[in-house]
Motif scaffolding. Sequence first.
Motif, mmCIF file in Angstrom:
data_model
loop_
_atom_site.group_PDB
_atom_site.id
_atom_site.type_symbol
_atom_site.label_atom_id
_atom_site.label_comp_id
_atom_site.label_asym_id
_atom_site.label_seq_id
_atom_site.Cartn_x
_atom_site.Cartn_y
_atom_site.Cartn_z
ATOM 1 N N PRO A 43 -1.843 8.494 -10.688
ATOM 2 C CA PRO A 43 -2.853 8.423 -9.619
ATOM 3 C C PRO A 43 -3.670 7.145 -9.638
ATOM 4 O O PRO A 43 -4.231 6.763 -8.602
ATOM 5 N N GLU A 44 -3.722 6.451 -10.774
ATOM 6 C CA GLU A 44 -4.473 5.195 -10.833
ATOM 7 C C GLU A 44 -3.869 4.121 -9.928
ATOM 8 O O GLU A 44 -4.550 3.159 -9.554
ATOM 9 N N LEU A 45 -2.601 4.283 -9.545
ATOM 10 C CA LEU A 45 -1.974 3.327 -8.646
ATOM 11 C C LEU A 45 -2.530 3.424 -7.230
ATOM 12 O O LEU A 45 -2.267 2.553 -6.399
ATOM 13 N N ASP A 78 0.820 -1.208 0.000
ATOM 14 C CA ASP A 78 0.000 0.000 0.000
ATOM 15 C C ASP A 78 0.855 1.260 0.000
ATOM 16 O O ASP A 78 0.687 2.146 -0.842
ATOM 17 N N ILE A 79 1.788 1.371 0.945
ATOM 18 C CA ILE A 79 2.555 2.612 1.053
ATOM 19 C C ILE A 79 3.485 2.786 -0.134
ATOM 20 O O ILE A 79 3.699 3.912 -0.623
ATOM 21 N N MET A 80 4.028 1.693 -0.654
ATOM 22 C CA MET A 80 4.937 1.818 -1.792
ATOM 23 C C MET A 80 4.191 2.268 -3.043
ATOM 24 O O MET A 80 4.726 3.038 -3.860
ATOM 25 N N LEU A 81 2.959 1.829 -3.228
ATOM 26 C CA LEU A 81 2.194 2.294 -4.382
ATOM 27 C C LEU A 81 1.759 3.750 -4.216
ATOM 28 O O LEU A 81 1.606 4.473 -5.206
ATOM 29 N N ILE A 82 1.567 4.191 -2.978
ATOM 30 C CA ILE A 82 1.316 5.619 -2.751
ATOM 31 C C ILE A 82 2.530 6.437 -3.183
ATOM 32 O O ILE A 82 2.414 7.443 -3.894
ATOM 33 N N TYR A 83 3.727 5.988 -2.773
ATOM 34 C CA TYR A 83 4.950 6.680 -3.187
ATOM 35 C C TYR A 83 5.097 6.663 -4.707
ATOM 36 O O TYR A 83 5.465 7.666 -5.327
ATOM 37 N N ALA A 84 4.813 5.510 -5.326
ATOM 38 C CA ALA A 84 4.956 5.387 -6.773
ATOM 39 C C ALA A 84 3.946 6.258 -7.500
ATOM 40 O O ALA A 84 4.269 6.870 -8.532
ATOM 41 N N ALA A 85 2.715 6.306 -7.010
ATOM 42 C CA ALA A 85 1.686 7.130 -7.635
ATOM 43 C C ALA A 85 2.121 8.591 -7.679
ATOM 44 O O ALA A 85 1.936 9.280 -8.692
ATOM 45 N N ASP A 86 2.713 9.052 -6.575
ATOM 46 C CA ASP A 86 3.180 10.434 -6.527
ATOM 47 C C ASP A 86 4.405 10.635 -7.414
ATOM 48 O O ASP A 86 4.467 11.566 -8.210
#
Length: 262
Positions: A210-212, A197-205
């Motif tokens: 944002p779809e991540l 979860d947190i890694m995909l938040i970092y990746a999305a940013d």
Amino acid sequence: DAEVDRILELQIREGRNDGGVPMPDTGVPTASHVGTAGAMASLAAAMISPGSKHFRNEVVLSALERAAGFMLRRQHGDGTIDLGGTNFHSPPDTGFVVAGFCQMFRLLASCGWEPAESIAAKVRLFLERSVPALVTGGVHTPNHRWVVVAALAGLHGIFGGEELVRRAEQWLAEGIDQTEDGEWTERSNGIYNAVSDIMLIYAADGLDRPELLEPVRRNLRMMAYMVHHDGEVVTEYSGRQDLGTRADISSYLLCYRALAER
């Protein structure tokens, strides 16, 4: 602040392990995110936070300098680090460190305190050395793909370079390993869900994708149903080492907060 107090008491100040922070289970320092790299995050956060009793503290500054030196000495020539008792020359374990160090570098470089600049330079050097391993190396487990994607996104934000984005896109092209209900492949409610979860938040940013955030939202919704009446999360069917262990939902707090802010 309490964590920093613990680190300052434990940190080694001589010999080949100078600057390292021993692991509680072995007494041996490692360069991993659960070892000295993680300790550096606590030290840096306290040192630049006006609300901390350690704000701009020279003792903490010295501890960070020593820890940064330890990290550079433990980084292999190929840019990787070892987890410790396993995962040697490990790109994904390097990715865990890099994802945090990218944030640490930006904070130290912009905190407006000149003594922090030398530590920022050492962190940047570690990050620069890691690039070849992360644009070529593999992974061990499903969540490691998203750790490496987050690390690549963070490195791209600092150094640029399209090869970092291309490698991230290759991992993302494998598809998100999650059911419609928000269940990650590893079924690790006690550990690795929150990592993905947190890694995909970092990746999305970092990648402006944002779809991540959608798989993160699905998992966070699911987790509301995966808590026993006493507050422990469900681990009875995990596919990882948290199987049958006791855990709570605190590791998801940053993820919930990050999406609540949005």
